[in-house]
Write an enzyme that holds these catalytic residues in place. Sequence first.
Site, PDB file in Angstrom:
ATOM      1  N   CYS A  23      87.369 118.328 -10.524  1.00  0.00           N
ATOM      2  CA  CYS A  23      87.664 118.181  -8.810  1.00  0.00           C
ATOM      3  C   CYS A  23      87.964 116.800  -8.671  1.00  0.00           C
ATOM      4  O   CYS A  23      89.000 116.380  -9.299  1.00  0.00           O
ATOM      5  CB  CYS A  23      86.228 118.629  -8.250  1.00  0.00           C
ATOM      6  SG  CYS A  23      86.846 118.726  -6.337  1.00  0.00           S
ATOM      7  N   ILE A  24      87.271 116.094  -7.813  1.00  0.00           N
ATOM      8  CA  ILE A  24      87.837 114.768  -7.456  1.00  0.00           C
ATOM      9  C   ILE A  24      87.540 113.683  -8.729  1.00  0.00           C
ATOM     10  O   ILE A  24      88.097 112.869  -8.778  1.00  0.00           O
ATOM     11  CB  ILE A  24      86.774 114.165  -6.254  1.00  0.00           C
ATOM     12  CG1 ILE A  24      87.209 115.109  -5.109  1.00  0.00           C
ATOM     13  CG2 ILE A  24      87.550 112.699  -5.941  1.00  0.00           C
ATOM     14  CD1 ILE A  24      86.346 114.502  -3.884  1.00  0.00           C
TER      15      ILE A  24
END
Length: 701
Positions: free
Chosen positions: A413-414
């Site tokens: 994800c991030i």
Amino acid sequence: MADTNPQPGRASNANANSTASTDQENANQQAAQDGNTQKANNPFDPFGIGNAFANYNMNLAQNPFDFFGQMNHMNPFAQVAKSIPQPAPTSAITDFYTQFFGNMTQLSQQIAQQSMRLNQQPQYTNTSIMMDLMEGWKKMAQTSTNHPGNFIEDQVQLLRDQVQLWQNTLQQMAGKTPEPVAKPEKGDKRFSDEEWEQNPLFNFLKQNYLLTSQAMLEAIESTEGVDEKTRQRLAFFTRQWINAMAPTNFLLTNPEVLRLTIESGGKNLIEGMKQMSEDMRNSADTLNIRMTDESAFRVGDNIATSKGKVVFENYLMQLIQYEPSTEKVKQRPMLLVPPWINKFYIMDLREKNSFIRWAVEQGHTVFVLSWANPTPEYNNVSMKHYMKDGVLVGMDAIERITGEKIINVSGYCIGGMLTAITLGYLTAKNQADRIASATLWATIIDFTDPGDIGVFIDDKIVAAIDKQNAEKGVFDGRMMGVSFSLLRENSLYWNYYVQNYLKGERPVPFDLLYWNSDCTNVTAALHHFLLNEFYLKNGLRKPGGIEIDGVKIDLSKVKIPVFMVATLQDHIAKWKSCYAGTQVFGGEKVFLLGESGHIAGIMNPPGSKYGYYTNKAYTADADHWYKEAEFVQDTWWHNWAEWVKPYEGNEINARIVGQDSKGKEVPTLGSAPGSYVTVKADEALNGHNFAEAYQAQLPKK
């Protein structure tokens, strides 16, 4: 032949009969009217309730979108309640009511106090959102005036549907089963109680709510002349309001809750208010509803149990090395880079779906970064610090411990965005050979369409968030958790509202929801970078669009092999936004599309039910790629395991945690999962000093 011409005498008799018949009909009508009046006053007569519905429907026809406002003016339950005979007071009943209302009063006071506390918090973001919405509604009103055709047509259609619904309600009261005018969408479990179908009153409430909701959203969708960003924002927040106002969320309009309240003597409401009071005490700006029994889980005890040691730490992270489970291991270690808005142990939640445990079993020497939960003093820690003092320092520590200069890295994800930036940074610094391969899990590369979360973000919102973060130093992780829950509000928010507060049930233990609620704060500087550079400027995709510590990041120059996986139903990182990486990275690349969503589709161990789609022809059109893709009924982990083999190096003897490649002792700082992961968001916000020795390392503005 029949006589078609009446005789004069017959005409006279017919007129007389007609006059008598008219008089009788008038008398019958008056009697019927009197009877109906009596029935309307009798709440146990279904036609009395029907007349009330008729009045309600006439009001609603005049103002179709004021569904709940009309309910307040005409509440059939209120009429029913007024006519229910009250029992003679007894000491037992008196004691019950005294205790019941005493508890309710005390809990109401506690909730009111917590509400005042929440309302005293800075409301810059909420105010900015409301201003944006007002501006959006103004635009919509103007375009509706200029193009009234669709709006009028929608109103007329809604009125037709409501008339049909009223007729259906009368038929159901008469014992018939008419075809519904409106049905819940597939997967909508709010109306699963049989009373929503069998009881004409609740069936009407349900269908009228669905009709009105659909009409409101369709009006937003069909209005001409509204820009897409405004339309998305209006649709999102209107949907939030609609689902908040669902009849299932209120005591008097939820048959299941009404039944439970009667059966329990109101104990469910007392238990519900106790939980609401507790949740409000543990909330930030918005009510944070607990989704699981948090007391059932202990990190490192019954979740995040893979064996390992903390082998390095600084102010920003702890580096954990996991113990091998095979005699031989891959030469090149693997570094996992989790997102900083959640705890890393989603990769090690349970034994059966732990990626860390599985990767260790495949012979990888696994390291993971466990991010610190920022305190207000971390306000100046930004993306460059997460890269330099997080990923790069972690890579240096791995090299010192293992003696290996080249590693494989995976980002989630991030954390995947941070990994991509690191690839671009090392490439620009001529150090790309430090990474053999990179794997990105559910990682957005193109923020042109970031999904529902994008409706929150524009220049005004970012400015408001910056102002709010400047006062706190961090963005409260509890608010982040609520924001993500509201992306799927019916399944991740309002169902728990009904279950916890109206039914008074305690949440059941669920490890995934425990992790989901165990958020981390985001530093003010990092939050600004994320919103401004990614969401507003879409800089990650653009060559040189992002600058880190004086280095412009250009992913098109990255020749490091990249494996990307996204999931079909991901509502946080839309798969098409992740697929864009196939058009950006300059070296070898692979893209797989898993089934399910952001968590279940990624944490999908062998033997799970979800498969994936694959297609090696990476056309610019993501839809075309998907159309031509082949489905494989297997976990994507197996595909990745084959892909990464050429980048693993040779096999060597298993490494001993706590020793370097020369057999010398490496100081360890406790067992996995470490101490940083145990710090809660509110504890950090209140200044929990988990790394006092490193406070001097914090960057100054």
